[in-house]
Write an enzyme that holds these catalytic residues in place. Structure first.
Site, mmCIF file in Angstrom:
data_model
loop_
_atom_site.group_PDB
_atom_site.id
_atom_site.type_symbol
_atom_site.label_atom_id
_atom_site.label_comp_id
_atom_site.label_asym_id
_atom_site.label_seq_id
_atom_site.Cartn_x
_atom_site.Cartn_y
_atom_site.Cartn_z
ATOM 1 N N ARG A 99 -0.632 -9.080 13.488
ATOM 2 C CA ARG A 99 -0.953 -8.330 12.443
ATOM 3 C C ARG A 99 -1.731 -8.817 11.465
ATOM 4 O O ARG A 99 -2.912 -8.430 10.939
ATOM 5 C CB ARG A 99 -0.090 -7.436 11.879
ATOM 6 C CG ARG A 99 0.580 -6.323 12.786
ATOM 7 C CD ARG A 99 1.939 -5.738 12.444
ATOM 8 N NE ARG A 99 1.974 -5.141 11.269
ATOM 9 C CZ ARG A 99 3.068 -5.114 10.623
ATOM 10 N NH1 ARG A 99 4.272 -5.633 10.759
ATOM 11 N NH2 ARG A 99 3.170 -4.598 9.427
ATOM 12 N N ARG A 121 11.195 -1.373 11.020
ATOM 13 C CA ARG A 121 10.288 -1.132 12.063
ATOM 14 C C ARG A 121 9.958 -2.113 13.205
ATOM 15 O O ARG A 121 10.283 -3.480 13.169
ATOM 16 C CB ARG A 121 8.782 -1.129 11.306
ATOM 17 C CG ARG A 121 8.324 0.150 10.760
ATOM 18 C CD ARG A 121 7.125 0.096 9.745
ATOM 19 N NE ARG A 121 5.890 -0.805 10.347
ATOM 20 C CZ ARG A 121 4.748 -0.690 9.624
ATOM 21 N NH1 ARG A 121 4.767 -0.223 8.348
ATOM 22 N NH2 ARG A 121 3.636 -1.350 10.196
ATOM 23 N N ARG A 146 11.112 -5.572 5.036
ATOM 24 C CA ARG A 146 11.023 -4.289 4.772
ATOM 25 C C ARG A 146 11.822 -3.307 5.817
ATOM 26 O O ARG A 146 12.171 -3.706 6.848
ATOM 27 C CB ARG A 146 9.478 -3.870 5.269
ATOM 28 C CG ARG A 146 9.586 -2.391 5.354
ATOM 29 C CD ARG A 146 7.961 -2.129 5.372
ATOM 30 N NE ARG A 146 7.189 -2.693 6.287
ATOM 31 C CZ ARG A 146 5.846 -2.856 6.227
ATOM 32 N NH1 ARG A 146 4.966 -2.214 5.382
ATOM 33 N NH2 ARG A 146 5.254 -3.594 7.296
ATOM 34 N N LYS A 148 0.978 -1.251 0.198
ATOM 35 C CA LYS A 148 0.002 0.018 0.143
ATOM 36 C C LYS A 148 0.830 1.247 -0.053
ATOM 37 O O LYS A 148 0.586 2.281 -0.805
ATOM 38 C CB LYS A 148 -0.968 0.012 1.256
ATOM 39 C CG LYS A 148 -2.027 -1.066 1.402
ATOM 40 C CD LYS A 148 -2.818 -0.910 2.566
ATOM 41 C CE LYS A 148 -2.167 -0.948 3.850
ATOM 42 N NZ LYS A 148 -1.443 -2.338 4.201
ATOM 43 N N ARG A 200 -9.697 0.501 8.876
ATOM 44 C CA ARG A 200 -9.223 -0.839 9.078
ATOM 45 C C ARG A 200 -10.274 -1.629 9.774
ATOM 46 O O ARG A 200 -9.999 -2.841 10.323
ATOM 47 C CB ARG A 200 -8.062 -0.652 9.846
ATOM 48 C CG ARG A 200 -6.793 -0.874 9.189
ATOM 49 C CD ARG A 200 -5.583 -0.990 10.083
ATOM 50 N NE ARG A 200 -4.483 -1.620 9.962
ATOM 51 C CZ ARG A 200 -3.308 -1.178 9.326
ATOM 52 N NH1 ARG A 200 -3.216 0.211 8.420
ATOM 53 N NH2 ARG A 200 -2.196 -1.801 9.183
HETATM 54 P P1 ADP Z 1 2.177 -1.908 3.236
HETATM 55 O O1 ADP Z 1 2.224 -0.303 3.217
HETATM 56 O O2 ADP Z 1 0.970 -2.438 2.468
HETATM 57 O O3 ADP Z 1 2.314 -2.290 4.644
HETATM 58 P P2 ADP Z 1 4.789 -1.629 1.739
HETATM 59 O O4 ADP Z 1 4.418 -0.681 0.585
HETATM 60 O O5 ADP Z 1 5.496 -0.934 2.917
HETATM 61 O O6 ADP Z 1 3.415 -2.198 2.300
HETATM 62 O O7 ADP Z 1 5.335 -2.816 1.108
HETATM 63 C C1 ADP Z 1 5.888 -3.698 2.262
HETATM 64 C C2 ADP Z 1 7.265 -4.528 1.633
HETATM 65 O O8 ADP Z 1 7.232 -5.138 0.728
HETATM 66 C C3 ADP Z 1 8.466 -3.306 1.480
HETATM 67 O O9 ADP Z 1 9.618 -3.789 1.914
HETATM 68 C C4 ADP Z 1 8.202 -3.174 0.081
HETATM 69 O O10 ADP Z 1 9.590 -2.600 -0.486
HETATM 70 C C5 ADP Z 1 7.826 -4.542 -0.492
HETATM 71 N N1 ADP Z 1 7.221 -4.407 -1.663
HETATM 72 C C6 ADP Z 1 6.021 -3.549 -1.911
HETATM 73 N N2 ADP Z 1 5.582 -3.946 -3.183
HETATM 74 C C7 ADP Z 1 6.119 -5.237 -3.748
HETATM 75 C C8 ADP Z 1 5.890 -5.972 -4.645
HETATM 76 N N3 ADP Z 1 5.026 -5.798 -5.776
HETATM 77 N N4 ADP Z 1 6.717 -7.290 -4.847
HETATM 78 C C9 ADP Z 1 7.725 -7.299 -3.836
HETATM 79 N N5 ADP Z 1 7.847 -6.401 -2.522
HETATM 80 C C10 ADP Z 1 7.042 -5.335 -2.556
HETATM 81 P P1 ADP Z 2 1.110 -2.045 7.896
HETATM 82 O O1 ADP Z 2 -0.200 -2.115 6.490
HETATM 83 O O2 ADP Z 2 2.334 -2.539 7.066
HETATM 84 O O3 ADP Z 2 0.500 -3.367 8.667
HETATM 85 P P2 ADP Z 2 0.665 0.414 8.763
HETATM 86 O O4 ADP Z 2 1.829 1.436 8.901
HETATM 87 O O5 ADP Z 2 -0.532 0.991 8.197
HETATM 88 O O6 ADP Z 2 1.294 -0.924 8.531
HETATM 89 O O7 ADP Z 2 0.272 0.534 10.396
HETATM 90 C C1 ADP Z 2 0.846 0.297 11.359
HETATM 91 C C2 ADP Z 2 0.329 0.119 12.711
HETATM 92 O O8 ADP Z 2 -0.490 1.058 13.023
HETATM 93 C C3 ADP Z 2 -1.068 -0.960 12.691
HETATM 94 O O9 ADP Z 2 -0.546 -2.239 12.934
HETATM 95 C C4 ADP Z 2 -1.935 -0.521 13.874
HETATM 96 O O10 ADP Z 2 -1.429 -0.887 15.141
HETATM 97 C C5 ADP Z 2 -1.648 0.805 13.722
HETATM 98 N N1 ADP Z 2 -2.736 1.541 12.708
HETATM 99 C C6 ADP Z 2 -2.551 2.071 11.364
HETATM 100 N N2 ADP Z 2 -3.792 2.461 10.869
HETATM 101 C C7 ADP Z 2 -4.638 2.213 11.642
HETATM 102 C C8 ADP Z 2 -6.174 2.229 11.675
HETATM 103 N N3 ADP Z 2 -6.726 2.671 10.707
HETATM 104 N N4 ADP Z 2 -6.657 1.768 12.792
HETATM 105 C C9 ADP Z 2 -6.258 1.356 13.750
HETATM 106 N N5 ADP Z 2 -4.766 1.154 14.133
HETATM 107 C C10 ADP Z 2 -4.052 1.600 12.748
#
Ligand code: ADP
Ligand code: ADP
Ligand code: ZN
Length: 214
Positions: free
Chosen positions: A171, A160, A127, A13, A88
């Site tokens: 998660r 992270r 990541r 995302k 979420r």
């Molecule tokens: P999210 O915001 O959904 O948690 P991220 O954009 O931070 O996800 O991506 C999670 C991890 O996967 C990061 O280390 C990113 O560089 C990697 N990543 C994102 N998109 C892809 C993809 N299409 N293929 C492989 N790795 C990816």
């Molecule tokens: P990812 O998509 O990689 O799990 P985010 O960076 O979006 O990570 O979120 C990290 C953490 O922040 C989540 O695991 C949660 O604890 C908190 N968080 C983020 N967005 C929300 C939301 N909309 N509602 C509740 N908690 C949230």
């Protein structure tokens, strides 16, 4: 354009949000980034949010919804925004819908980046994020040009706190139980576009742009 990006933790995302926001010139609203910024500066919001984030649990709805409302009324969101990581829970989605209605606006696009569970652990564990600008890298799939350093701002890359195997599993459970129901919610209450998130970062973004331009 007013849009929501849905997807499991590590679906891509944040990575795609950066590319979309650059192309469509809209602000990137990531609740995760907002919480992490507040954690690093030790604000009261950050101190409270950290209790949940470190355990892989959701920050309570009331707190999260207020953060988003406060952000959405800022001037730069007037002509569009991308919400990444919000909503979420179905409750958050309902509150968002009521809020947008109250300011006479509505969502244009809800897009799911679909990635199967088997991909999630590796995506999250590998990541690394920039400690200054928050951009994501991956040790295997998207390494920076120079080890440990952000390509954009030269900031130091860190892992992270919640990107360890135990917390990622929690998660993922939270996603399945509390966030996945949003897929049916938006299929019923809006329309939901779906893009396959297993492809490379570039292929995924190409497919997203095809959806957004159609
Ligand atoms: P999210 O915001 O959904 O948690 P991220 O954009 O931070 O996800 O991506 C999670 C991890 O996967 C990061 O280390 C990113 O560089 C990697 N990543 C994102 N998109 C892809 C993809 N299409 N293929 C492989 N790795 C990816
Ligand atoms: P990812 O998509 O990689 O799990 P985010 O960076 O979006 O990570 O979120 C990290 C953490 O922040 C989540 O695991 C949660 O604890 C908190 N968080 C983020 N967005 C929300 C939301 N909309 N509602 C509740 N908690 C949230
Ligand atoms: Zn950076």
């Amino acid at each position: 354009m007013r849009m929501i990006l849905l997807g499991a933790p590590g679906a891509g995302k944040g990575t795609q949000a950066k590319l979309i926001c650059e192309k469509y010139k809209i602000p990137h609203l990531s609740t995760g980034d907002i919480f992490r910024m507040n954690i690093s500066t030790k604000t009261p919001l950050g101190v409270e949010a950290k209790k949940y984030i470190d355990k892989g649990q959701l920050v309570p709805d009331a707190l999260t919804i207020q953060v988003v409302k406060d952000r959405l009324i800022e001037a730069d969101c007037k002509n569009g925004f991308l919400l990444d990581g919000f909503p979420r829970t179905v409750f958050q989605a309902e509150e968002l819908s009521k809020f947008l209605e109250s300011i006479n606006t509505e969502l244009d696009v809800v897009l799911l980046i679909d990635v199967p569970k088997e991909f999630i652990i590796e995506r999250n564990i590998g990541r690394r994020i920039c400690s200054s600008c928050g951009v994501s890298y991956h040790v295997k799939f998207h390494p920076p040009k120079e080890l440990g350093t952000c390509d954009f701002c030269g900031g130091r890359l860190i892992q992270r706190n919640d990107d360890n195997e135990e917390t990622v599993k929690e998660r993922l459970n939270v996603y399945t139980n509390q966030t996945h129901p949003l897929i049916d919610y938006y299929k019923t209450n809006h329309s939901l576009s779906i893009v396959d998130g297993r492809d490379t970062i570039l292929s995924v973004s190409k497919n997203i742009f095809t959806v957004l331009d159609s």
